[in-house]
Enzyme design. Structure first.
Site, PDB file in Angstrom:
ATOM      1  N   HIS A  23     -38.952  18.882  -4.523  1.00 31.16           N
ATOM      2  CA  HIS A  23     -37.498  18.704  -4.500  1.00 31.16           C
ATOM      3  C   HIS A  23     -36.765  19.969  -4.062  1.00 31.16           C
ATOM      4  O   HIS A  23     -35.552  20.062  -4.214  1.00 31.16           O
ATOM      5  CB  HIS A  23     -36.997  18.239  -5.871  1.00 31.16           C
ATOM      6  CG  HIS A  23     -37.470  16.869  -6.228  1.00 31.16           C
ATOM      7  ND1 HIS A  23     -37.631  16.439  -7.528  1.00 31.16           N
ATOM      8  CD2 HIS A  23     -37.840  15.820  -5.448  1.00 31.16           C
ATOM      9  CE1 HIS A  23     -38.079  15.192  -7.528  1.00 31.16           C
ATOM     10  NE2 HIS A  23     -38.211  14.805  -6.281  1.00 31.16           N
ATOM     11  N   CYS A  52     -33.225  24.575   7.215  1.00 29.03           N
ATOM     12  CA  CYS A  52     -32.635  24.096   8.466  1.00 29.03           C
ATOM     13  C   CYS A  52     -32.823  22.590   8.593  1.00 29.03           C
ATOM     14  O   CYS A  52     -33.917  22.072   8.346  1.00 29.03           O
ATOM     15  CB  CYS A  52     -33.288  24.810   9.650  1.00 29.03           C
ATOM     16  SG  CYS A  52     -32.678  24.234  11.253  1.00 29.03           S
ATOM     17  N   GLY A  59     -45.050  17.736 -18.492  1.00 31.90           N
ATOM     18  CA  GLY A  59     -43.611  17.729 -18.653  1.00 31.90           C
ATOM     19  C   GLY A  59     -42.855  16.856 -17.681  1.00 31.90           C
ATOM     20  O   GLY A  59     -41.704  17.140 -17.361  1.00 31.90           O
TER      21      GLY A  59
END
Length: 267
Positions: free
Chosen positions: A133, A141, A202
């Protein structure tokens, strides 16, 4: 999901054995490991989006239509973005991040995929990593997909343009409606396809495409070791479950792994 000491010791021993015998062990981490560094989750009680509302689901399309607005918001962030930025700047890697980095340095962990944007795995020393992410410290760019440290990009004109190809730059973090950068996704899939063991740490295992990675490994007969404070959709299908905070459990797993590799028995 509570587990007594005997059950936890047995599961830690099993998990360490799986890692020690794996040819290509990898890890997938999510927001849970960063919460323990003081970074609030986006959803759920106390989550940033719970308090401020979710960003628009067409955020990337809005960026493409008006990249100047995106950069003006980066320069003068609203309350949600300001709180997140301040929290990210204060945060430090915790024992869970350091344990995974040490597993890499031992040669056990071959690769790490994170859904987090906070740079904490890199700060802890992990080098073989895909940030699916993005990373809040970088800009990317929209043309050649080159990434740059944000402080290297002058903002005397906005939107800034790529110094390599001249196309518009954006923050590296992936927006709603934005495809995962192709090179990053390919890197993730290549490592998942080679992997015979995954530490799932997690993560709620609900955000795709990362949510499909554990199932891909299990379907090929590999093993998945879940370390999570809460149950997830894949808990019941995981090979080993280690319930608890990643900052506590991962260092325990690391120590058990060291004993396993030395041929010693835990006391």
């Amino acid at each position: 999901m509570a587990m007594n000491d005997t059950e936890m010791s047995k599961n830690l021993d099993e998990a360490a054995g799986l890692l020690a015998s794996a040819r290509n062990a990898i890890a997938l981490t999510g927001a849970g490991i960063s919460v323990e560094s003081g970074i609030p989750p986006f959803r759920g009680p106390g989550g940033l989006w719970t308090r401020y509302g979710e960003p628009p689901m067409d955020g990337y399309q809005r960026f493409l239509q008006n990249p100047r607005d995106h950069w003006e918001e980066r320069i003068n962030p609203p309350a949600f973005r300001r709180e997140l930025n301040e929290t990210l700047e204060r945060s430090k890697p915790n024992a869970g991040h350091h344990a995974l980095a040490e597993m890499e340095s031992m040669g056990v962990l071959k690769f790490l995929i994170t859904q987090n944007i906070d740079n904490l795995h890199i700060e802890a020393g992990t080098r073989k990593i895909a940030e699916i992410h993005g990373n809040y410290r970088l800009v990317r760019c929209t043309g050649c997909v080159s990434r740059f440290p944000r402080e290297e990009i002058p903002l005397n004109e906005i939107p800034p343009l790529c110094p390599r190809c001249g196309q518009v730059l954006k923050g590296d973090t992936v927006m709603f409606g934005e495809p995962i950068p192709v090179g990053v996704l390919e890197q993730c899939l290549e490592n998942v396809e080679r992997s015979d063991c995954m530490i799932l740490a997690g993560t709620s295992a609900t955000v795709h495409p990362a949510a499909s990675f554990p199932e891909m490994i299990l379907m090929r007969g590999g093993s998945v070791i879940e370390v999570n404070l809460y149950q997830s959709p894949v808990t019941d299908s995981c090979t080993v479950s280690l319930p608890g905070q990643t900052g506590l459990i991962l260092p325990m797993l690391l120590e058990r792994l060291k004993l396993k590799r030395q041929g010693a028995r835990p006391s």
